[in-house]
Design an enzyme around this catalytic site. Structure first.
Site, PDB file in Angstrom:
ATOM      1  N   GLY A   4       0.801  -1.216   0.000  1.00  0.00           N
ATOM      2  CA  GLY A   4       0.000   0.000   0.000  1.00  0.00           C
ATOM      3  C   GLY A   4       0.836   1.269   0.000  1.00  0.00           C
ATOM      4  CG  HIS A  45       5.100  -4.038  -0.781  1.00  0.00           C
ATOM      5  ND1 HIS A  45       5.032  -5.211  -0.065  1.00  0.00           N
ATOM      6  CD2 HIS A  45       4.535  -4.313  -1.989  1.00  0.00           C
ATOM      7  CE1 HIS A  45       4.454  -6.146  -0.800  1.00  0.00           C
ATOM      8  NE2 HIS A  45       4.143  -5.624  -1.979  1.00  0.00           N
ATOM      9  CD  GLU A  82       6.150  -0.033  -5.913  1.00  0.00           C
ATOM     10  OE1 GLU A  82       5.749  -0.457  -7.019  1.00  0.00           O
ATOM     11  OE2 GLU A  82       5.551  -0.262  -4.841  1.00  0.00           O
ATOM     12  CG  ASP A 115       0.492  -7.182  -8.821  1.00  0.00           C
ATOM     13  OD1 ASP A 115      -0.456  -7.673  -8.195  1.00  0.00           O
ATOM     14  OD2 ASP A 115       1.304  -6.383  -8.321  1.00  0.00           O
TER      15      ASP A 115
END
Length: 325
Positions: free
Chosen positions: A166, A192, A195, A274
């Site tokens: 998120g 995460h 990024e 993904d």
């Protein structure tokens, strides 16, 4: 070097990101009415920004994802078959949306156990599979509710870790107590970071999220002290080059810090993130980095070894049931 024949392993792939038009067409021809046709999903491709990913691909796919316990199994059984065909020997899949499938925690755990068993049967005998619960950053109140359910799945021996995805904007400091509990319980922790924000997000993931692995970590290489900390603490980086290209995090493969990681000896894995919206596979990801960075067969062998070493799948809760991955 025949990339297709190399043994591979993956640590960073989201369950709701494996769906592509071909998968929908296969399920449609088998008689499944998913509420979304392959042509509609194909019209959202190619994804070339965060906006086209969330507002087109994700928005169109959303009706096909419920009920989660049924649809995820359909999608992931096909995904697992594809992994095996690519000689992927170990895979960990980030599963979201599952924590709220039932209000009663015991019923949720039972449904997750049935879901997991279907995937393990699909993975046998060539693929070792681990499931990681993935949650989005949010308020401490939300994470508190989710953490109770995550620990219930962990105690039942059904998951091997937790991932936090998120928006990287909100600070992790208010969430520190929950991740400290996960750490003390023995879960693998993936966050995460790096990024869409700078090295500070990676520092937070390490210092306040107790991360064993960092997803993406593109900006981490701007900070020498941070890289020293990553090496000293043996933190594994999950690289997703095609994802970073599709979403505009980097403009071309040569901008990815993979070569720096090789030079510094930082352990990392190659991942699809993904594969549905980003139109990649583990084989194509390996081919991309081979073309872009001139990786050798020995480089791929080390990546494979480092990936297995960073796996969460061997972790167990002391209270876990005797269930083998």
């Amino acid at each position: 070097m025949n990339i297709a024949e190399l043994q591979k392993a993956e640590l960073h792939c989201h369950a709701d990101g494996v769906v592509d038009p071909e998968m929908l067409a296969e399920l449609e021809s088998a008689g499944h009415d998913l509420g979304v046709g392959p042509e509609a999903l194909a019209a959202t491709l190619p994804v070339d920004s965060f906006e086209s990913w969330t507002q087109r691909y994700c928005a169109v796919l959303a009706p096909a994802l419920n009920p989660v316990e049924e649809r995820y199994a359909l999608f992931l059984e096909i995904h697992i078959r594809r992994l095996k065909a690519q000689r992927v020997r170990h895979a960990e899949i980030f599963v979201n949306r599952f924590l709220g499938v039932r209000q009663d925690i015991g019923e949720m755990v039972d449904l997750f156990a049935q879901f997991r068993q279907k995937l393990l049967r699909a993975a046998e005998p060539d693929l070792r599979l681990g499931l990681v619960v993935c949650i989005a950053r949010g308020s401490p109140e939300k994470i508190a509710r989710q953490s109770q359910r995550i620990l219930a799945l962990w105690d039942a021996g059904l998951i091997c870790g937790v991932a936090l995805a998120g928006d990287e904007g909100p600070s992790l400091v208010p969430l520190r107590p929950f991740f400290q509990n996960f750490h003390h319980a023995g879960l693998g922790i993936e966050i995460h970071a790096g990024e869409t924000r700078g090295p500070e997000s990676v520092w937070e993931a390490i210092e306040h999220g107790f991360a064993h692995r960092i997803g993406h970590a593109v900006s981490a290489f701007r900070d020498g002290a941070l890289m020293d900390a990553i090496l000293k603490r043996d933190i594994h980086l999950e690289f997703c080059v095609s994802s970073n290209l599709r979403l505009g995090v980097i403009d071309q493969p040569s901008q990815h810090p993979l070569r720096q990681a090789l030079r510094l000896g930082v352990p990392f894995s190659l991942n699809t993130d993904d594969p549905g919206p980003f139109q990649c596979t583990m084989t194509s990801e390996c081919e991309l980095v081979e073309r872009s960075f001139g990786l050798t067969e020995s480089d791929f062998a080390k990546i494979f070894s480092d990936t297995l070493r960073a796996s969460f799948a061997s972790r167990r809760s002391t209270k876990a049931k005797s269930v083998e991955l």
